[in-house]
Write a protein that holds these residues in place. Structure first.
Motif, PDB file in Angstrom:
ATOM      1  N   SER A 281      63.303  51.727   3.578  1.00  0.00           N
ATOM      2  CA  SER A 281      62.450  50.557   3.779  1.00  0.00           C
ATOM      3  C   SER A 281      63.107  49.288   3.259  1.00  0.00           C
ATOM      4  O   SER A 281      62.852  48.200   3.770  1.00  0.00           O
ATOM      5  CB  SER A 281      61.090  50.769   3.129  1.00  0.00           C
ATOM      6  N   SER A 282      63.974  49.409   2.275  1.00  0.00           N
ATOM      7  CA  SER A 282      64.647  48.214   1.760  1.00  0.00           C
ATOM      8  C   SER A 282      65.636  47.642   2.781  1.00  0.00           C
ATOM      9  O   SER A 282      65.928  46.449   2.763  1.00  0.00           O
ATOM     10  CB  SER A 282      65.380  48.539   0.463  1.00  0.00           C
ATOM     11  N   ASP A 283      66.143  48.479   3.681  1.00  0.00           N
ATOM     12  CA  ASP A 283      67.100  48.031   4.697  1.00  0.00           C
ATOM     13  C   ASP A 283      66.448  47.748   6.040  1.00  0.00           C
ATOM     14  O   ASP A 283      67.117  47.286   6.958  1.00  0.00           O
ATOM     15  CB  ASP A 283      68.181  49.101   4.920  1.00  0.00           C
ATOM     16  N   ASN A 284      65.167  48.024   6.176  1.00  0.00           N
ATOM     17  CA  ASN A 284      64.497  47.914   7.463  1.00  0.00           C
ATOM     18  C   ASN A 284      63.951  46.494   7.675  1.00  0.00           C
ATOM     19  O   ASN A 284      62.973  46.101   7.042  1.00  0.00           O
ATOM     20  CB  ASN A 284      63.356  48.928   7.545  1.00  0.00           C
ATOM     21  N   PRO A 285      64.550  45.718   8.584  1.00  0.00           N
ATOM     22  CA  PRO A 285      64.054  44.364   8.827  1.00  0.00           C
ATOM     23  C   PRO A 285      62.737  44.359   9.609  1.00  0.00           C
ATOM     24  O   PRO A 285      62.080  43.329   9.703  1.00  0.00           O
ATOM     25  CB  PRO A 285      65.171  43.710   9.635  1.00  0.00           C
ATOM     26  N   PHE A 286      62.323  45.488  10.147  1.00  0.00           N
ATOM     27  CA  PHE A 286      61.114  45.568  10.960  1.00  0.00           C
ATOM     28  C   PHE A 286      59.951  46.233  10.229  1.00  0.00           C
ATOM     29  O   PHE A 286      58.950  46.586  10.836  1.00  0.00           O
ATOM     30  CB  PHE A 286      61.399  46.325  12.268  1.00  0.00           C
ATOM     31  N   ARG A 287      60.066  46.411   8.931  1.00  0.00           N
ATOM     32  CA  ARG A 287      58.982  47.039   8.172  1.00  0.00           C
ATOM     33  C   ARG A 287      57.740  46.148   8.229  1.00  0.00           C
ATOM     34  O   ARG A 287      57.854  44.915   8.315  1.00  0.00           O
ATOM     35  CB  ARG A 287      59.414  47.307   6.748  1.00  0.00           C
ATOM     36  N   PRO A 288      56.577  46.744   8.175  1.00  0.00           N
ATOM     37  CA  PRO A 288      55.343  45.933   8.228  1.00  0.00           C
ATOM     38  C   PRO A 288      55.262  45.048   6.982  1.00  0.00           C
ATOM     39  O   PRO A 288      55.626  45.482   5.881  1.00  0.00           O
ATOM     40  CB  PRO A 288      54.221  46.947   8.246  1.00  0.00           C
TER      41      PRO A 288
END
Length: 70
Positions: free
Chosen positions: A56-63
């Motif tokens: 989640s720290s690398d996910n630019p599309f996280r909510p």
């Protein structure tokens, strides 16, 4: 020679060149290609974000996190 015949000859030469090029392509049996693909997928499964997920720290599309003020 008329333009129509000349164009036809040029087109046929291109077809022959294409067929000669395709003839020189190295062929592999489908069973061997499938086995190679399977081995490649198994070897690289740990690096595949579709299989392992994205942190989640690398996910630019996280909510976005909601902010709650009290």
């Amino acid at each position: 020679m008329s333009n129509n015949n000349h164009g036809s000859v040029l087109m046929m030469r291109k077809v022959v060149q294409q067929l000669q090029m395709e003839l020189s392509v190295r062929r592999v049996k489908v069973s061997q290609a499938a086995a190679d693909l399977r081995n490649f997928c198994l070897q690289n499964a740990q690096k595949d974000p579709l299989l392992m997920g994205v942190p989640s720290s690398d996910n630019p599309f996280r909510p976005p996190k909601s902010c709650l003020l009290l």
